[in-house]
Scaffold this motif. Structure first.
Motif, PDB file in Angstrom:
ATOM      1  N   ASN A  81       0.730  -1.120   0.252  1.00 53.54           N
ATOM      2  CA  ASN A  81      -0.056  -0.005  -0.096  1.00 53.54           C
ATOM      3  C   ASN A  81       1.013   1.272  -0.172  1.00 53.54           C
ATOM      4  O   ASN A  81       0.500   2.257   0.640  1.00 53.54           O
ATOM      5  CB  ASN A  81      -0.744  -0.011   1.130  1.00 53.54           C
ATOM      6  N   LEU A  82       1.917   1.209  -0.833  1.00 58.30           N
ATOM      7  CA  LEU A  82       2.741   2.423  -1.025  1.00 58.30           C
ATOM      8  C   LEU A  82       2.555   3.024  -2.273  1.00 58.30           C
ATOM      9  O   LEU A  82       3.145   4.169  -2.742  1.00 58.30           O
ATOM     10  CB  LEU A  82       4.332   2.349  -0.787  1.00 58.30           C
ATOM     11  N   HIS A  83       1.627   2.404  -2.959  1.00 58.29           N
ATOM     12  CA  HIS A  83       1.214   3.154  -4.142  1.00 58.29           C
ATOM     13  C   HIS A  83       2.440   3.345  -5.277  1.00 58.29           C
ATOM     14  O   HIS A  83       2.746   4.027  -6.198  1.00 58.29           O
ATOM     15  CB  HIS A  83       0.827   4.930  -4.180  1.00 58.29           C
ATOM     16  N   LEU A  84       3.157   2.090  -5.219  1.00 54.48           N
ATOM     17  CA  LEU A  84       4.336   1.928  -5.918  1.00 54.48           C
ATOM     18  C   LEU A  84       3.728   1.578  -7.463  1.00 54.48           C
ATOM     19  O   LEU A  84       2.953   0.718  -7.641  1.00 54.48           O
ATOM     20  CB  LEU A  84       5.215   0.887  -5.569  1.00 54.48           C
ATOM     21  N   MET A  85       4.651   2.333  -8.355  1.00 49.03           N
ATOM     22  CA  MET A  85       4.477   1.776  -9.798  1.00 49.03           C
ATOM     23  C   MET A  85       5.736   1.637 -10.517  1.00 49.03           C
ATOM     24  O   MET A  85       6.801   1.906 -10.268  1.00 49.03           O
ATOM     25  CB  MET A  85       3.654   2.770 -10.649  1.00 49.03           C
ATOM     26  N   GLY A  86       5.528   0.780 -11.743  1.00 48.58           N
ATOM     27  CA  GLY A  86       6.985   0.454 -12.328  1.00 48.58           C
ATOM     28  C   GLY A  86       7.034  -0.981 -12.554  1.00 48.58           C
ATOM     29  O   GLY A  86       6.004  -1.926 -12.530  1.00 48.58           O
ATOM     30  N   ASN A  87       8.333  -1.459 -12.690  1.00 51.20           N
ATOM     31  CA  ASN A  87       8.694  -2.910 -12.839  1.00 51.20           C
ATOM     32  C   ASN A  87       9.441  -3.421 -11.905  1.00 51.20           C
ATOM     33  O   ASN A  87      10.497  -2.619 -11.150  1.00 51.20           O
ATOM     34  CB  ASN A  87       9.439  -2.807 -14.253  1.00 51.20           C
TER      35      ASN A  87
END
Length: 206
Positions: A81-87
């Motif tokens: 729930n850290l709102h991480l995005m990417g690969n």
């Protein structure tokens, strides 16, 4: 002279203990930074403590990172729930003692679950629930010989078969919530599961 040497040794041990124990492993610090590099967050700054500069250069003090107090090796990553995005990058493979990985509640933009996670055989807990993963569940997960808790529930995932589950001999909890199992017609066969249904918790199978 001998008394002095003993005193110096005792003072050194006490000083180390008072300063919070050993620092994190340098190779693992670089692995974490490589893991962070392709990631972003909304709002930004979720992993701002992950830096070589400033007072938090010890990765054991970084957000979500937990180290063994005796060895300084990274053993847990709590990044839900850290709102991480990417690969996700294979740099995680350098965390040889990692037993807990929680990436649930992030958004990895419809990318597939990386097959290299199946090589992280030290994992006991793996949580990828509602993390924006899509595509085929990688059969390489069958190599997680120590996994006990596996949560991969994502609505964009599908399975062509669940035979890989039979290889997870330590498994106690499995969540397949939201996953499309329409292509797997015989997943209820008991020979898929090394333990009886009474001894394990299989939840949210749709």
């Amino acid at each position: 002279m001998r008394t002095l040497a003993v005193f110096v040794l005792v003072w050194s041990v006490c000083a180390t203990a008072s300063s919070g124990g050993v620092s994190c492993n340098q190779k693992e610090k670089q692995a974490l930074l490589a893991f962070k590099q392709p990631l972003s967050s909304d709002p930004p700054g979720a992993l701002s403590s992950w830096s070589l500069d400033g007072p938090n250069s010890d990765c054991c003090n970084w957000t979500g990172v937990y180290c063994d107090n005796m060895t300084g090796r990274v053993i847990e990553l709590h990044l839900s729930n850290l709102h991480l995005m990417g690969n996700l990058t294979p740099s995680l493979l350098d965390l040889k003692f990692l037993n807990y990985l929680d990436l649930s509640g992030n958004n990895f933009g419809g990318s597939p679950i990386p097959s290299f996670l199946g090589s992280m055989t030290s994992l006991v807990h793996l949580y990828l629930f509602d993390a924006g993963f899509e595509g085929l569940i990688p059969h390489q997960l069958q190599n997680l010989s120590n996994i006990r808790y596996l949560d991969i529930g994502n609505y964009g995932l599908h399975a062509d078969n669940l035979n890989w589950i039979a290889h997870l001999r330590a498994l106690e909890y499995l969540n397949l919530g939201g996953i499309d199992l329409s292509r797997e017609v015989d997943w209820v066969r008991e020979d898929l599961f090394p333990l009886s249904f009474a001894k394990r918790k299989i939840t949210k199978i749709h």
